[in-house]
Write a protein that holds these residues in place. Sequence first.
Motif, PDB file in Angstrom:
ATOM      1  N   PHE A 110       0.865  -1.177   0.000  1.00 39.36           N
ATOM      2  CA  PHE A 110       0.000   0.000   0.000  1.00 39.36           C
ATOM      3  C   PHE A 110       0.905   1.231   0.000  1.00 39.36           C
ATOM      4  CE2 PHE A 110      -2.838  -3.257   1.457  1.00 39.36           C
ATOM      5  CZ  PHE A 110      -4.079  -2.884   0.950  1.00 39.36           C
ATOM      6  N   ILE A 111       0.941   1.925  -1.125  1.00 37.87           N
ATOM      7  CA  ILE A 111       1.785   3.110  -1.280  1.00 37.87           C
ATOM      8  C   ILE A 111       0.892   4.331  -1.070  1.00 37.87           C
ATOM      9  CG2 ILE A 111       3.368   4.337  -2.806  1.00 37.87           C
ATOM     10  CD1 ILE A 111       3.654   1.650  -4.353  1.00 37.87           C
ATOM     11  N   VAL A 112       1.110   5.027   0.041  1.00 39.64           N
ATOM     12  CA  VAL A 112       0.264   6.157   0.415  1.00 39.64           C
ATOM     13  C   VAL A 112       0.999   7.457   0.095  1.00 39.64           C
ATOM     14  CG1 VAL A 112      -1.002   7.280   2.274  1.00 39.64           C
ATOM     15  CG2 VAL A 112      -0.791   4.775   2.236  1.00 39.64           C
ATOM     16  N   ASN A 113       0.452   8.230  -0.836  1.00 35.59           N
ATOM     17  CA  ASN A 113       0.990   9.541  -1.205  1.00 35.59           C
ATOM     18  C   ASN A 113       0.036  10.591  -0.659  1.00 35.59           C
ATOM     19  OD1 ASN A 113       2.060  11.827  -2.340  1.00 35.59           O
ATOM     20  ND2 ASN A 113       1.944  11.111  -4.463  1.00 35.59           N
ATOM     21  N   ASN A 114       0.426  11.233   0.408  1.00 31.45           N
ATOM     22  CA  ASN A 114      -0.463  12.161   1.106  1.00 31.45           C
ATOM     23  C   ASN A 114      -0.399  13.549   0.471  1.00 31.45           C
ATOM     24  OD1 ASN A 114      -2.099  13.517   2.861  1.00 31.45           O
ATOM     25  ND2 ASN A 114      -0.867  13.134   4.700  1.00 31.45           N
ATOM     26  N   GLN A 130       4.586   7.016   1.934  1.00 30.45           N
ATOM     27  CA  GLN A 130       5.026   5.899   2.771  1.00 30.45           C
ATOM     28  C   GLN A 130       4.408   4.613   2.246  1.00 30.45           C
ATOM     29  OE1 GLN A 130       4.868   6.553   6.998  1.00 30.45           O
ATOM     30  NE2 GLN A 130       4.900   4.370   7.489  1.00 30.45           N
ATOM     31  N   THR A 131       5.170   3.513   2.410  1.00 35.79           N
ATOM     32  CA  THR A 131       4.713   2.204   1.937  1.00 35.79           C
ATOM     33  C   THR A 131       4.625   1.225   3.105  1.00 35.79           C
ATOM     34  OG1 THR A 131       5.716   2.526  -0.251  1.00 35.79           O
ATOM     35  CG2 THR A 131       5.184   0.266   0.388  1.00 35.79           C
ATOM     36  N   VAL A 132       3.499   0.529   3.205  1.00 31.71           N
ATOM     37  CA  VAL A 132       3.354  -0.585   4.149  1.00 31.71           C
ATOM     38  C   VAL A 132       3.050  -1.822   3.313  1.00 31.71           C
ATOM     39  CG1 VAL A 132       2.634   0.779   6.129  1.00 31.71           C
ATOM     40  CG2 VAL A 132       0.919  -0.017   4.494  1.00 31.71           C
ATOM     41  N   SER A 133       3.513  -2.982   3.792  1.00 30.58           N
ATOM     42  CA  SER A 133       3.415  -4.157   2.925  1.00 30.58           C
ATOM     43  C   SER A 133       3.235  -5.440   3.713  1.00 30.58           C
ATOM     44  CB  SER A 133       4.669  -4.266   2.046  1.00 30.58           C
ATOM     45  OG  SER A 133       5.816  -4.487   2.846  1.00 30.58           O
ATOM     46  N   ALA A 134       2.867  -6.463   2.987  1.00 28.74           N
ATOM     47  CA  ALA A 134       2.762  -7.829   3.511  1.00 28.74           C
ATOM     48  C   ALA A 134       2.910  -8.769   2.326  1.00 28.74           C
ATOM     49  CB  ALA A 134       1.442  -8.049   4.235  1.00 28.74           C
ATOM     50  N   THR A 135       3.114 -10.035   2.625  1.00 32.87           N
ATOM     51  CA  THR A 135       3.209 -11.072   1.590  1.00 32.87           C
ATOM     52  C   THR A 135       2.059 -12.037   1.760  1.00 32.87           C
ATOM     53  OG1 THR A 135       5.627 -10.907   1.480  1.00 32.87           O
ATOM     54  CG2 THR A 135       4.631 -12.926   0.643  1.00 32.87           C
ATOM     55  N   PHE A 136       1.440 -12.383   0.641  1.00 33.73           N
ATOM     56  CA  PHE A 136       0.371 -13.381   0.665  1.00 33.73           C
ATOM     57  C   PHE A 136       0.822 -14.596  -0.126  1.00 33.73           C
ATOM     58  CE2 PHE A 136      -3.530 -15.254  -1.190  1.00 33.73           C
ATOM     59  CZ  PHE A 136      -4.125 -15.658  -0.004  1.00 33.73           C
TER      60      PHE A 136
END
Length: 557
Positions: free
Chosen positions: A199-203, A317-323
Motif C-alpha cells: 500500500f503506497i500512500v501519497n499524502n 510511505q509504503t506498508v506491505s505484507a506477503t500473501f
Amino acid sequence: MDVQRVILIAALALVSYLMVLQWNEDYGPAQHQPQQQATTVSAYSNSGDSQSIAELPQASDASASADIPVTDNSAVAEAESGSLIHIRTDVLDLLVDPRGGDIIQAALPQHDAVLNSDQPFVLLEQNSNRTYVAQSGLIGQDGPDAAKGGRPLYTSQQTEYVMDGDSLNVDLVLTTDSGVQVTKRFSFAKGEYKVGVEFIVNNGSADAFDAVLFGQIKRDGTPDPSQQTSMGMQSYLGAVFSTAENNYQKVDFGDMDEERFKTSSPDGWVAMVQHYFLSAWIPAPGAEYTYQTRKLNGNYIAGFLSPDFSVAPGQTQTVSATFYAGPKDVDQLEQIAPNLNLTIDYGWLWWIASPLYMLLKWIHSVVGNWGLSIIGITILVKAALFHLNAKAFKSMAKMRKFGPEMTRLKELYGDDRQKMSQEMMKLYQKEKINPLGGCLPILVQMPVFIALYWVLMESVELRHAPFFGYIQDLSQMDPYFILPILMGVTMFIQQSLNPTPPDPMQAKMMKMLPILFTFFFLWFPAGLVLYWLVNNILSIAQQWVINKQIEAGAAKD
C-alpha cells in the motif's frame, strides 16, 4: 475332495472380489470431482452479501463488538463494483475485486482439480460453492476501508494482466476526496506462489494520514476439497498462527466457535491450512502485530493488524505484507518466512518425518518415479533397522522352534498355572529365549513407521503422481484393490512364519488380522498401501532366512 475345496474357495474369493468392486462403485468413498462452475462475484455487488463489510476489523479492536465498524450498508448495496481484474502467471490464476482489492479467486494451473482434468485446482473462491478469500486494506482513523461508504473502489488501467517475463506488477489506484492517493500494488515473480501486497500512500492532503494495515483470510466451514480420501488419518483443516511465543499454534473452526483468539507478537504469520495446500498472510518483519480470529456471518476469519502508521502531508510511505496461495512446497515455504514450512504437519514425530521426507525427495531425484521412491525409502528404512528386526525375528524363530515343547508343557500341567510358568521360565533360561524379544524392537521402530505414514500423507508431490500400469494416482485408493489384497496375502504369509500363540482364542484372532487389515486398507491411498506391501515382503524375506538359520543350527545340534 481337496481339488473341489480349492475350486470352491477360489470361486468364493472371485465372487467376493467382484462384489467389493461393485459395492465400491455404488456406495464407496466418493471421488472428488470438479465442482460445477459457479460464477465468481464481488461480495459487495447487488447480488452479493452487503453485510460482508462487517467482517472487517477495527483498528481499536477493544472488544468483540468492535470487530464490526460503523458502516452505511445501504450505501454499499447501491454501489456497483467494477469489473473483476484477472491476473495470470505461470503458477497462479487470480481474480481481484476492485471493490476493496481483495483476492476472491486463486486457481493453480500446475495442479489439476482431479487427475487428467483440464480444470485447475481452485484454492480460493467466492461463489455458491464456497467462500474462501484473502482480504487486505487500510483501516483506522483515515483508512479508506473504514469509511462510512464501505470498501473503497479502486481503479486499474486494465482488467486483464498476463505475466510476460520474470515478473509482473499490478497497480490498483484510489484517490480520496481529501487528495490522498493510495496505490495497492500486487507483485508477482515467475514460478512463485507468493504475492507481494504493498500500500503506497501519497499524502497530498493538508493533514496527516493515520491508518492501520490489516490482512485476513475468510473461509466458510465447507469441507476440504483437497482431502481426497475419507479413510485413515485426516489432514488438519483450520487456521494456524506463528508468533514469538508459539511458532506453530492451531486454531481450528471448533475453537473459533467457542471463543476468539487474540495475541500480539513481533513478526509472525497467519495461515489457513488444508490437505496439500494453504493460504497465508506474512506481514513485513520488524514490527509488533496483533493476530486474531473471529466468526461472523457464518464465516471463519483469521488475520493480523499492523501498528498504526502516519504519513505527513506531502510525504509518501509504503506498508506491505506477503500473501501465499499454493501447495505445501517445503522449498518455497522455507524461503518465505520462518516456521512456515511447519504447515506441512507431520505431528509430534516431525523430527523423524522431516529427514525421511528429504530422503524420499532425494530418491525421487534419482529414479524419477514416486512409487519407486516409496519402495526405495522402505528398503533403506528396513536396512537401517535390519539388526533390530533381526533380534525380533530370531526371538520369534526360537519361539516357533520350541512351540511343540511349550504346548506339551501346557498339556502336562493343565490348570496348574504356577507350575507351568515355572517350567516355561526354565525352558526360556535353558534355550536363551526372551519372550519379549519379538515385541520390544517392534515398539522401538513404530515411531519410524508412523512418521513415514505422515510423510506419504502430507507430501503434495504424491498428489496425482503415477506409479505403473493402472495406478495413475498414488494419493488415491487402488481402483481394483490389487495392492490391498497383495498386502493381506503377504501379511498372512508373514504370520505363518511366526509362532502360533498358545491360547486358542488368541490364535484365532491372529488369523483374522490379515482379513481385517485387508478390508481396512482397501480405501487407503495406493502410496501408503505400497509402502506396507513392500515392508511386508522385506520382513518375510528376512524372517524366512532367520528361521532357516535357526532350523539349520538345531539340525547340527
